[in-house]
Design an enzyme around this catalytic site. Structure first.
Site, PDB file in Angstrom:
ATOM      1  N   ASP A  67       5.235  31.780  43.153  1.00 10.90           N
ATOM      2  CA  ASP A  67       5.445  33.609  43.320  1.00 10.90           C
ATOM      3  C   ASP A  67       6.631  34.189  42.699  1.00 10.90           C
ATOM      4  OD1 ASP A  67       3.288  32.311  44.968  1.00 10.90           O
ATOM      5  OD2 ASP A  67       2.264  34.339  44.526  1.00 10.90           O
ATOM      6  N   TYR A  89       4.639  37.877  36.459  1.00  5.89           N
ATOM      7  CA  TYR A  89       4.146  38.973  37.019  1.00  5.89           C
ATOM      8  C   TYR A  89       4.439  40.223  35.757  1.00  5.89           C
ATOM      9  CZ  TYR A  89       3.851  37.496  41.624  1.00  5.89           C
ATOM     10  OH  TYR A  89       3.384  36.573  42.774  1.00  5.89           O
ATOM     11  N   ASN A 118      -3.215  34.257  39.998  1.00  8.28           N
ATOM     12  CA  ASN A 118      -3.902  35.272  39.478  1.00  8.28           C
ATOM     13  C   ASN A 118      -2.886  36.195  38.161  1.00  8.28           C
ATOM     14  OD1 ASN A 118      -2.472  35.722  41.936  1.00  8.28           O
ATOM     15  ND2 ASN A 118      -2.858  37.798  41.780  1.00  8.28           N
ATOM     16  N   HIS A 174      -3.857  38.715  51.501  1.00  9.22           N
ATOM     17  CA  HIS A 174      -4.942  37.725  50.861  1.00  9.22           C
ATOM     18  C   HIS A 174      -5.719  37.013  52.027  1.00  9.22           C
ATOM     19  CE1 HIS A 174      -3.265  38.784  47.207  1.00  9.22           C
ATOM     20  NE2 HIS A 174      -2.004  38.301  47.417  1.00  9.22           N
ATOM     21  N   VAL A 196       0.332  34.232  48.729  1.00 10.66           N
ATOM     22  CA  VAL A 196       0.824  34.985  49.921  1.00 10.66           C
ATOM     23  C   VAL A 196       2.467  34.815  49.699  1.00 10.66           C
ATOM     24  CG1 VAL A 196       0.966  35.403  52.318  1.00 10.66           C
ATOM     25  CG2 VAL A 196      -1.064  34.562  51.282  1.00 10.66           C
TER      26      VAL A 196
END
Ligand SMILES: *[C@@H]1O[C@H](CO)[C@@H](O)[C@H](O)[C@H]1NC(C)=O
Ligand SMILES: *[C@@H]1O[C@H](CO)[C@@H](O)[C@H](O)[C@H]1NC(C)=O
Ligand SMILES: *[C@@H]1O[C@H](CO)[C@@H](O)[C@H](O)[C@H]1NC(C)=O
Ligand SMILES: *[C@@H]1O[C@H](CO)[C@@H](O)[C@H](O)[C@H]1NC(C)=O
Ligand SMILES: *[C@@H]1O[C@H](CO)[C@@H](O)[C@H](O)[C@H]1NC(C)=O
Ligand SMILES: [Fe+2]
Length: 477
Positions: free
Chosen positions: A174, A204, A238, A333, A361
């Site tokens: 992430d 992102y 995602n 989440h 997360v």
């Protein structure tokens, strides 16, 4: 008078025996497992992406210079390396020259070029070129951009699959492209590994209007300083889906799949989003939380076959990477990973997987060895229990992205949760040999790199009954 020492000695013996019995005979309950919630709180900082003109996004100088250079394994074990880059002004040349010295690039590989559109964005020319015939554990130099601006990089191939060679694996998830992302990458570069296992959510870009794909380009330029020099193993998150029917974009994973190919065919997979690689002593299985995973689906069938192919004598360490965590005690989440856990946990326990890595997360959490595979819909029993056969679960979704931290924990801290903290950071797993791996999580501590959670893992195949929770050594402020 004479008898007193004897009585005392007898008492001591009894106490020792009772303690020993308590420690060694009750198995799972012998060692108290600490559950730590860190008290460190970072200073509040904004989570905006670095501005488009930030130094880390600078376009390399020179006409049509190759940019966003990144590498990943080109086959299952690293005797091939897949090199990707983008040219913007013109298609240019897709050839990569490579060799063992910067001034002796005596090998050549011909690449391919692709482009894609996303709403009103048109990508640059995206080049992919697989360098083959590499030796393991060897430094190679490579160059591309012929006819325009030539740029040269280097990498070291992984050691051959085998229990002997050590392997140092970076763990990042992430990441995004904020100042925190930059700190995380900077801290990782201070003592980098041989490769990065990236647990998903790269740029992102989808957080920007129209999923502004220029943010995929900036992320590619930002991360080049590491991923051009060592392979990153990609897991789809995602933020790679980029499904946007409201603007006519209905092909899932479009930008990601054009930019970040994986060597999935080498492990008999039918899709780029689930596959495996073997580096030195490690067999790494990458799963897709966002592809069908129910029983009989291609991913499920592939995993079933793949686990049979694992050979723990050759690759003693077995890991799974999947974006959505199966064990997560953060409110963010919460329980999103339940469907995948229910589907795959029994397989992971049966296979004695050492560690399951996840992201998603935006916090850090490490579990004890727990399983929850007793669920039986007729009796309704479903409680995670300490289980030495089970993997450790590590959530490392704390790279530092535009969405900010997941700063709401569930209380009380569940028994399976060994350490949790909502900060940014990264981790490194140092596999020493076939039985021991040292692990450390590094927090971004107001700009500094601080070692915040360390432990040793013992191998679930070679030391199946060993309780490695005894090593847990958390330094929480
Ligand atoms: C795409 O559309 C947006 C919104 O209308 C606009 O701001 C942007 O400049 C357009 N980009 C291109 C490359 O046309
Ligand atoms: C690309 O560059 C290589 C290395 O200079 C050269 O051998 C090859 O002919 C070039 N290909 C094209 C299509 O120009
Ligand atoms: C990112 O970090 C590097 C140090 O690794 C530094 O040189 C650079 O200025 C930073 N850029 C931004 C925009 O924070
Ligand atoms: C489920 O649990 C009940 C109660 O313990 C037991 O009677 C039953 O046999 C179990 N069913 C299966 C399929 O294991
Ligand atoms: C494996 O590494 C651990 C930690 O460095 C060490 O204690 C152990 O003796 C090693 N085992 C072998 C067989 O070398
Ligand atoms: Fe995510």
């Amino acid at each position: 008078m004479e008898r007193k020492p004897a009585a005392a000695a007898a008492l001591v013996v009894v106490v020792v025996v009772v303690l020993a019995a308590a420690l060694f005979s009750v198995g799972e309950a012998a060692h108290p497992r600490r559950c730590v919630t860190s008290t460190y709180r970072r200073k509040h900082q904004a989570s905006d992406d670095m501005p488009m003109d930030a130094d880390v996004f600078a376009v390399p100088p020179g006409r049509n210079a190759p940019q966003q250079v990144h590498i990943t394994l080109g086959d299952q074990t690293g005797t091939a390396m897949l090199v990707s880059w983008v040219t913007v002004e013109a298609e240019g040349n897709s050839t990569v020259l490579y060799g063992r010295a910067a001034d002796r690039l005596d090998l050549a590989a011909e690449g391919t070029t692709t482009r894609y559109t996303f709403y009103n964005y048109t990508s640059g020319f995206i080049h992919h070129c697989t360098l083959t015939g590499l030796d393991h554990g060897t430094r190679y130099y490579y160059a591309m951009g012929f006819g325009d601006t030539v740029r040269t990089f280097w990498f070291t191939t992984p050691p051959p699959p085998g229990p002997g060679a050590p392997l140092r694996l970076g763990l990042i998830g992430d990441l995004g492209q904020t100042p925190d992302s930059n700190s995380t990458l900077t801290h990782y570069e201070q003592h980098p590994g041989d490769a990065v296992l990236f647990v998903g959510d790269l740029s992102y870009a989808d957080k920007h209007p129209l999923h502004d794909n220029n943010r995929w380009d900036t992320w590619g330029r930002f991360s080049e300083r590491s991923v051009a020099y060592q392979p990153w193993i990609w897991t789809a998150g995602n933020h790679e889906i980029d499904y946007a029917p409201e603007i006519g974009e209905t092909v899932a994973f479009k930008p990601f799949s054009h930019r970040y190919p994986t060597p999935y065919r080498a492990s008999d997979s039918s899709e780029p989003y689930w596959y495996s690689v073997k580096m030195g002593p490690a067999h790494i299985i990458v799963l897709s939380s966002y592809s069908a995973f129910g029983k009989y689906t291609p991913q499920w069938k592939w995993l079933e076959q793949e686990l049979k192919r694992v050979d723990r004598e050759t690759t003693p360490w077995l890991f799974i990477s999947a974006h959505v965590p199966w064990y997560n005690s953060n409110n963010f989440h919460f329980m999103e990973g339940e469907p995948t856990r229910v589907q795959f946990e029994q397989m992971a326990v049966d296979a004695r997987v050492d560690i399951v890595f996840a992201g998603h997360v935006h916090a850090y959490e490490r579990s004890h060895r727990y399983s929850n595979i007793k669920y039986n819909i007729t009796d309704g029993k479903c409680t995670p229990v300490a289980d030495r056969r089970a993997p450790v679960y590590i959530v490392i979704g704390d790279g530092g992205n535009i969405e900010g931290l997941a700063d709401e924990l569930t209380w009380p801290q569940p028994a399976y949760s060994a350490f949790r903290e909502y900060s940014y950071g990264h981790a490194v797993l140092d596999i020493k040999n076939h039985t021991h791996a040292h692990y450390a999580w590094y927090r971004n501590h107001d700009g500094n790199k601080v070692t915040a959670d360390t432990t040793w893992f013992t191998n679930r195949y070679h030391m199946p009954n060993h309780d490695d929770s005894v090593y847990s050594n958390t330094a929480y402020v």
